[in-house]
Motif scaffolding. Sequence first.
Motif, PDB file in Angstrom:
ATOM      1  N   LEU A   1      42.224  34.107  37.595  1.00 21.94           N
ATOM      2  CA  LEU A   1      40.894  34.321  37.020  1.00 21.94           C
ATOM      3  C   LEU A   1      40.653  33.417  35.819  1.00 21.94           C
ATOM      4  O   LEU A   1      39.550  32.885  35.642  1.00 21.94           O
ATOM      5  CB  LEU A   1      40.736  35.785  36.609  1.00 21.94           C
ATOM      6  CG  LEU A   1      40.419  36.763  37.743  1.00 21.94           C
ATOM      7  CD1 LEU A   1      40.643  38.193  37.288  1.00 21.94           C
ATOM      8  CD2 LEU A   1      38.988  36.568  38.225  1.00 21.94           C
TER       9      LEU A   1
ATOM     10  N   ALA B   1      40.426  40.516  42.484  1.00 21.51           N
ATOM     11  CA  ALA B   1      40.338  39.303  41.671  1.00 21.51           C
ATOM     12  C   ALA B   1      39.584  38.202  42.409  1.00 21.51           C
ATOM     13  O   ALA B   1      38.806  37.454  41.804  1.00 21.51           O
ATOM     14  CB  ALA B   1      41.733  38.822  41.286  1.00 21.51           C
TER      15      ALA B   1
ATOM     16  N   MET C   1      36.328  36.288  41.177  1.00 16.32           N
ATOM     17  CA  MET C   1      36.228  34.824  41.134  1.00 16.32           C
ATOM     18  C   MET C   1      34.902  34.357  41.737  1.00 16.32           C
ATOM     19  O   MET C   1      34.229  33.472  41.180  1.00 16.32           O
ATOM     20  CB  MET C   1      37.384  34.192  41.916  1.00 16.32           C
ATOM     21  CG  MET C   1      38.743  34.336  41.296  1.00 16.32           C
ATOM     22  SD  MET C   1      39.989  33.605  42.384  1.00 16.32           S
ATOM     23  CE  MET C   1      41.442  34.458  41.796  1.00 16.32           C
TER      24      MET C   1
END
Length: 231
Positions: free
Chosen positions: A152, A178, A182
């Motif tokens: 990230l 995650a 993103m």
Amino acid sequence: CFGSRISSTGGEAILESLLSKTGLVHLDISSNNFGDGACESLAAILAQNPNLVTIRIGNSGLMASSMIRLGHIISTCNEHVQDLDISSSQLGNNFMSIINYFIDSDIRVLNLDENMIGNEGAESLADFLEDALPNLETLLVNDNNLCSNGALAIVRAVAKKTNFKHLEMDFNFISEWAITEMCDILHRSGKPSSVLGKFTLNDPERDEDNKPETKTDEQLKRDAQQHKQGA
């Protein structure tokens, strides 16, 4: 001679034939088995070819110490380099020793695959990218033991770069939450989620980072009241 799996003996012969050249623009010995003994010849070739635009010396059997030495030569002698491959060099914690050489560089493509940089290294790389490599377009960090937070951090950094187009970070340990975040980061910066490469070899079960707690509006209101009372 990219990807020919040329041995150290064959590599020595190829590099010897290049020692007399001074007008090279592209140098690609990646994905071969030249070995660490190639460092001396490579150092000379790099130093006498200042117009090199492509330098791909990753995954060629060079050890970290040799790659650091060559990185310094590239930064001082090859100021026109735009495509740099230093992948598979066992850099680990040493990779920033090379990257810091290029803070003012015009690099457009940077390949750091398979260098064991880890989450801490990823965050260091992200900090570096905040102020460096303004024209970066492509970054490869596949197979680097990255977990969600490190990945990230990198995405947040490259999302700010106007010309950035492609990020590969497969074969790491990144969770689905995650990856979703993103994509959101990229969208908020005006970039499509297609900037991210595929995650076909990613192993989220080895992710050491937990998803941040998402608080409800009621929890946020309660936290604000508690903060106000404590002030």
